[in-house]
Design a protein around this motif. Structure first.
Motif, mmCIF file in Angstrom:
data_model
loop_
_atom_site.group_PDB
_atom_site.id
_atom_site.type_symbol
_atom_site.label_atom_id
_atom_site.label_comp_id
_atom_site.label_asym_id
_atom_site.label_seq_id
_atom_site.Cartn_x
_atom_site.Cartn_y
_atom_site.Cartn_z
ATOM 1 N N LYS A 27 0.838 -1.198 0.000
ATOM 2 C CA LYS A 27 0.000 0.000 0.000
ATOM 3 C C LYS A 27 0.880 1.259 0.000
ATOM 4 N N PRO A 28 0.443 2.313 -0.673
ATOM 5 C CA PRO A 28 -0.715 2.338 -1.574
ATOM 6 C C PRO A 28 -0.333 1.767 -2.931
ATOM 7 N N PHE A 29 -1.238 1.046 -3.558
ATOM 8 C CA PHE A 29 -0.956 0.476 -4.880
ATOM 9 C C PHE A 29 -1.928 1.056 -5.894
ATOM 10 N N ALA A 30 -1.580 0.930 -7.165
ATOM 11 C CA ALA A 30 -2.415 1.460 -8.247
ATOM 12 C C ALA A 30 -3.800 0.839 -8.189
ATOM 13 N N SER A 31 -4.803 1.612 -8.578
ATOM 14 C CA SER A 31 -6.197 1.202 -8.407
ATOM 15 C C SER A 31 -6.540 -0.096 -9.119
ATOM 16 N N GLY A 32 -5.890 -0.354 -10.254
ATOM 17 C CA GLY A 32 -6.222 -1.564 -11.010
ATOM 18 C C GLY A 32 -5.447 -2.795 -10.598
ATOM 19 N N LEU A 33 -4.463 -2.645 -9.706
ATOM 20 C CA LEU A 33 -3.603 -3.777 -9.385
ATOM 21 C C LEU A 33 -4.349 -4.875 -8.641
#
Length: 231
Positions: A103-109
């Protein structure tokens, strides 16, 4: 052949984050998110009462270490944590985590990893046997996410057309039941406008990626026929 819906439990003591991840799970077709929980005690309570296929597990919980909990549980899990030190990541993998998202990771991951997990489960279907080739394929799918779908751009249009024959509104092939689209290589070839050998090649690749499933259909005479459907 249909694949049962997969049940996911989000474990995070931050209510906002937990709800965000729960809603992301709900947006993935074929997955169902249980109400999120925020403590190790709640996780154990849920698992004692119902089946869970996948945990999305934070490391730091109010009543214990998420990785200590992971070690004690017999359930698939992805760790979702802000902890980015190598020792924690190694410990998570050593204790059985199938994946680790920092976290934080890209929304689509997360959606990408959930899709990969579905395809991993499709390949390692409990209703079928597993050989070494299937095992290696399942592990590649799990660890590469959706990268395999973009591996061959030159054939993507035809491959997508083949895959679309199994989608909503495609119509059922002979032998399909309950609205399921179940097709042979010859059926797909006729629909897409390619040779049977070409259709068979794309169907084999889609099966290897876990995007379609194959079963043998035994008629009254002759050799069994390969029939394909979406998981």
């Amino acid at each position: 052949m249909t694949t049962p819906e997969l049940t996911v439990l989000v474990v995070d003591d931050d209510f906002y984050v937990a709800d965000l991840h729960r809603r992301q799970v709900e947006q993935v077709p074929g997955m169902r998110a249980l109400p999120a929980v925020g403590t190790a005690r709640q996780v154990r309570s849920v698992l004692a009462e119902q089946h869970v296929d996948l945990l999305l597990l934070d490391v730091h919980l109010p009543d214990g270490d998420g990785l200590d909990l992971l070690r004690d549980l017999d359930v698939d899990a992805f760790v979702l944590s802000a902890a980015s030190d190598a020792a924690t990541v190694r410990r998570a993998l050593r204790r059985g985590a199938l994946g680790y998202l920092i976290k934080p990771f890209a929304s689509g991951l997360l959606a990408d990893r959930l899709g990969a997990y579905q395809r991993y489960r499709n390949v390692l279907d409990e209703r079928t046997g597993v050989d070494q080739e299937a095992l290696e394929r399942a592990l590649r799918i799990l660890h590469s996410g959706d990268a395999v779908k973009a591996a061959s751009p030159s054939r993507s249009a035809t491959e997508q057309s083949v895959l679309e024959q199994f989608g909503p509104g495609a119509g059922a092939g002979s032998g399909a039941g309950s609205g399921a689209v179940e097709l042979s290589a010859a059926d797909v070839a006729a629909r897409v406008g390619v040779s049977r050998a070409t259709a068979q090649r794309y169907l084999a690749a889609l099966t290897a990626d876990g995007l379609v499933t194959m079963k043998l259909s035994y008629g009254t005479t002759g050799r069994p026929e390969h029939r394909y459907s979406r998981p």
